[in-house]
Write an enzyme that holds these catalytic residues in place. Sequence first.
Site, PDB file in Angstrom:
ATOM      1  N   ASP A 139      -7.762 -31.604 -17.364  1.00  0.00           N
ATOM      2  CA  ASP A 139      -6.344 -31.664 -17.712  1.00  0.00           C
ATOM      3  C   ASP A 139      -6.121 -31.060 -19.094  1.00  0.00           C
ATOM      4  O   ASP A 139      -6.813 -31.425 -20.051  1.00  0.00           O
ATOM      5  CB  ASP A 139      -5.862 -33.118 -17.689  1.00  0.00           C
ATOM      6  CG  ASP A 139      -4.338 -33.202 -17.582  1.00  0.00           C
ATOM      7  OD1 ASP A 139      -3.716 -32.222 -17.137  1.00  0.00           O
ATOM      8  OD2 ASP A 139      -3.789 -34.256 -17.949  1.00  0.00           O
ATOM      9  N   HIS A 146       6.207 -31.492 -24.958  1.00  0.00           N
ATOM     10  CA  HIS A 146       5.569 -32.794 -24.728  1.00  0.00           C
ATOM     11  C   HIS A 146       4.642 -33.135 -25.899  1.00  0.00           C
ATOM     12  O   HIS A 146       4.685 -34.242 -26.436  1.00  0.00           O
ATOM     13  CB  HIS A 146       4.778 -32.771 -23.418  1.00  0.00           C
ATOM     14  CG  HIS A 146       3.910 -33.971 -23.202  1.00  0.00           C
ATOM     15  ND1 HIS A 146       4.409 -35.193 -22.800  1.00  0.00           N
ATOM     16  CD2 HIS A 146       2.576 -34.149 -23.345  1.00  0.00           C
ATOM     17  CE1 HIS A 146       3.414 -36.064 -22.701  1.00  0.00           C
ATOM     18  NE2 HIS A 146       2.290 -35.461 -23.028  1.00  0.00           N
ATOM     19  N   GLU A 211       3.271 -38.347 -15.397  1.00  0.00           N
ATOM     20  CA  GLU A 211       3.332 -37.095 -16.157  1.00  0.00           C
ATOM     21  C   GLU A 211       3.573 -35.960 -15.171  1.00  0.00           C
ATOM     22  O   GLU A 211       2.817 -35.789 -14.212  1.00  0.00           O
ATOM     23  CB  GLU A 211       2.037 -36.852 -16.938  1.00  0.00           C
ATOM     24  CG  GLU A 211       1.868 -37.821 -18.105  1.00  0.00           C
ATOM     25  CD  GLU A 211       0.721 -37.454 -19.042  1.00  0.00           C
ATOM     26  OE1 GLU A 211      -0.172 -36.683 -18.621  1.00  0.00           O
ATOM     27  OE2 GLU A 211       0.727 -37.946 -20.187  1.00  0.00           O
ATOM     28  N   GLU A 213       3.253 -32.367 -14.122  1.00  0.00           N
ATOM     29  CA  GLU A 213       2.364 -31.253 -14.483  1.00  0.00           C
ATOM     30  C   GLU A 213       2.298 -30.237 -13.354  1.00  0.00           C
ATOM     31  O   GLU A 213       2.553 -30.538 -12.195  1.00  0.00           O
ATOM     32  CB  GLU A 213       0.937 -31.762 -14.760  1.00  0.00           C
ATOM     33  CG  GLU A 213       0.882 -32.825 -15.858  1.00  0.00           C
ATOM     34  CD  GLU A 213      -0.513 -33.040 -16.410  1.00  0.00           C
ATOM     35  OE1 GLU A 213      -1.378 -32.165 -16.221  1.00  0.00           O
ATOM     36  OE2 GLU A 213      -0.719 -34.094 -17.055  1.00  0.00           O
ATOM     37  N   ASP A 245      -0.045 -36.941 -13.326  1.00  0.00           N
ATOM     38  CA  ASP A 245      -1.133 -37.577 -14.069  1.00  0.00           C
ATOM     39  C   ASP A 245      -0.653 -38.975 -14.493  1.00  0.00           C
ATOM     40  O   ASP A 245      -0.265 -39.193 -15.637  1.00  0.00           O
ATOM     41  CB  ASP A 245      -1.471 -36.694 -15.284  1.00  0.00           C
ATOM     42  CG  ASP A 245      -2.577 -37.274 -16.143  1.00  0.00           C
ATOM     43  OD1 ASP A 245      -3.346 -38.111 -15.647  1.00  0.00           O
ATOM     44  OD2 ASP A 245      -2.662 -36.876 -17.322  1.00  0.00           O
ATOM     45  N   ARG A 249       0.115 -46.252 -20.591  1.00  0.00           N
ATOM     46  CA  ARG A 249       0.263 -45.936 -22.018  1.00  0.00           C
ATOM     47  C   ARG A 249      -0.336 -47.006 -22.921  1.00  0.00           C
ATOM     48  O   ARG A 249      -0.800 -46.700 -24.027  1.00  0.00           O
ATOM     49  CB  ARG A 249       1.741 -45.746 -22.360  1.00  0.00           C
ATOM     50  CG  ARG A 249       2.432 -44.640 -21.587  1.00  0.00           C
ATOM     51  CD  ARG A 249       1.785 -43.302 -21.790  1.00  0.00           C
ATOM     52  NE  ARG A 249       2.510 -42.240 -21.069  1.00  0.00           N
ATOM     53  CZ  ARG A 249       2.030 -41.020 -20.921  1.00  0.00           C
ATOM     54  NH1 ARG A 249       0.843 -40.687 -21.419  1.00  0.00           N
ATOM     55  NH2 ARG A 249       2.720 -40.110 -20.260  1.00  0.00           N
ATOM     56  N   GLN A 252      -4.007 -46.484 -22.866  1.00  0.00           N
ATOM     57  CA  GLN A 252      -4.285 -45.208 -23.545  1.00  0.00           C
ATOM     58  C   GLN A 252      -4.255 -45.376 -25.059  1.00  0.00           C
ATOM     59  O   GLN A 252      -5.140 -44.890 -25.773  1.00  0.00           O
ATOM     60  CB  GLN A 252      -3.242 -44.180 -23.101  1.00  0.00           C
ATOM     61  CG  GLN A 252      -3.491 -42.760 -23.580  1.00  0.00           C
ATOM     62  CD  GLN A 252      -2.422 -41.773 -23.086  1.00  0.00           C
ATOM     63  OE1 GLN A 252      -1.542 -42.134 -22.293  1.00  0.00           O
ATOM     64  NE2 GLN A 252      -2.497 -40.540 -23.542  1.00  0.00           N
ATOM     65  N   LYS A 265      -6.082 -42.980 -17.461  1.00  0.00           N
ATOM     66  CA  LYS A 265      -5.669 -41.861 -16.625  1.00  0.00           C
ATOM     67  C   LYS A 265      -6.439 -41.798 -15.308  1.00  0.00           C
ATOM     68  O   LYS A 265      -5.961 -41.197 -14.350  1.00  0.00           O
ATOM     69  CB  LYS A 265      -5.931 -40.536 -17.357  1.00  0.00           C
ATOM     70  CG  LYS A 265      -5.295 -40.431 -18.727  1.00  0.00           C
ATOM     71  CD  LYS A 265      -3.933 -39.843 -18.615  1.00  0.00           C
ATOM     72  CE  LYS A 265      -3.395 -39.419 -19.979  1.00  0.00           C
ATOM     73  NZ  LYS A 265      -2.095 -38.761 -19.823  1.00  0.00           N
ATOM     74  N   THR A 269      -4.707 -39.666  -9.747  1.00  0.00           N
ATOM     75  CA  THR A 269      -3.937 -38.451 -10.033  1.00  0.00           C
ATOM     76  C   THR A 269      -3.398 -37.966  -8.697  1.00  0.00           C
ATOM     77  O   THR A 269      -4.169 -37.805  -7.752  1.00  0.00           O
ATOM     78  CB  THR A 269      -4.828 -37.365 -10.667  1.00  0.00           C
ATOM     79  OG1 THR A 269      -5.405 -37.887 -11.866  1.00  0.00           O
ATOM     80  CG2 THR A 269      -4.031 -36.111 -10.993  1.00  0.00           C
ATOM     81  N   GLU A 386       8.424 -40.143 -23.221  1.00  0.00           N
ATOM     82  CA  GLU A 386       9.351 -39.320 -23.999  1.00  0.00           C
ATOM     83  C   GLU A 386      10.810 -39.700 -23.737  1.00  0.00           C
ATOM     84  O   GLU A 386      11.614 -39.785 -24.656  1.00  0.00           O
ATOM     85  CB  GLU A 386       9.137 -37.845 -23.649  1.00  0.00           C
ATOM     86  CG  GLU A 386       7.769 -37.332 -24.034  1.00  0.00           C
ATOM     87  CD  GLU A 386       7.447 -36.033 -23.333  1.00  0.00           C
ATOM     88  OE1 GLU A 386       6.818 -36.078 -22.252  1.00  0.00           O
ATOM     89  OE2 GLU A 386       7.842 -34.974 -23.842  1.00  0.00           O
TER      90      GLU A 386
END
Length: 439
Positions: A139, A146, A211, A213, A245, A249, A252, A265, A269, A386
């Site tokens: 990744d 971002h 996420e 992607e 993904d 949080r 993380q 993560k 996926t 975000e």
Amino acid sequence: MPLTTDRMIDILDETHDPARRSWVDSANGHPDFPIQNLPLGVFSPAGDAPRIGTAIGGHILDLTATARAGLLPETLTGCLGADSLNALFSRPAAERRTLRRHLSALLSDPAQKPVLAPLLFAAADCRLHLPARIGDYTDFYVGIHHATNVGRLFRPDNPLLPNYKHVPIGYHGRASSVRPSGTAVQRPCGQRKPPDADAPLFGPSRRLDYELELGIWIGPGNALGQPIPIAEAPAHVAGFCLLNDWSARDLQAWEYQPLGPFLAKSFLTSISPWVVTAEALAPFRLAQPARPAGDPQPLPYLWDEADQDRGALALTLEVHLSTAAMRAGGLSPHRLSRGEATAMYWTVAQIVTHHASNGCNLNPGDLLGSGTLSAADPGGYGSLLEITAGGSRPVTLPNGEQRTFLEDGDEITLSASAQADGYVPIGFGPCTGTVLPAL
Ligand code: MN
């Protein structure tokens, strides 16, 4: 139509002709899979074994059977008998293009209908699988808005780290937990340390996020020790998908230093299961946006004028959320974001070349993620981290529900559409997942 060029990613031919129509009626005007797309995948009809197929409107053509019936070039038959696309990905791009031209001819010629109709399945009756056996998944982090948004949460004055504009940042992900669209995401458990707690806790994540992607499927790849020059990088990209993904949080934030993402993560996926080929995307190539004044010039191994001219993609990306209450109330999914894939600071060719620049070998069926693609404006942010400014500004949904991060029962759907003047738009099909409670 623009002139054909000799660069493979730019080759336009009769398969891109906007006037071409299919005798499969559902393909004509289909938002994702008109005859101009012809994505590749692995499917199984109800109760039957997996095989290779192409999506055409609301149907899937069995390519394994089409090849066996002698309707495709013999050179490709060996690649199409498998239950994965790895063998086809290992072949040169010219062979994928040959396959595409044959499929386009077969599916546009009404005389072929009697022969091919028995090899067509209603997509709704089929199960889609991972299109390839994924040996490795990496990744990246090339979505500059971002990276800036997330960096700002931690370092308001200096959001981008000094290496960002010199080197495409990435980490090695986990291939074993990549799954096709439709797979539920079980809320992961893990260690987190709330800011006001003295010690970490173990339990269900409270800050589960997605996420948005772009996924990149590696084609032939390189031998160990043999880097991929950037001019050759496009020849090693077989196609694209959407990639979610999923990210915890809170896990993380506690685990990521000093070695980067790990269990926050690797629990799942999700990818859209159709491989939109590099050939199908030829009409949707754009110039890579110019680097802002003052940004460093990339080192020579990452620089190719042709890549700068045509290395970006005209893709519009969207994320929708549907909560359990919204579905119970019959409400449509709520759009969380809409943005463009030109948010990539590094091109696909640059990340492929960088990945192999130390001699690391990329194999057919390896999967790369672009990193979260957020637009510059908040309407195009590609993660809840975000959108909600780290959980401090909840999103209010049309039924009055609020979200900072995902709740059990929430369903996230990623979608993508490629558009260019004079061409029929094509899409990727959905990448969906619903959150299940923690064990
Ligand atoms: Mn990511």
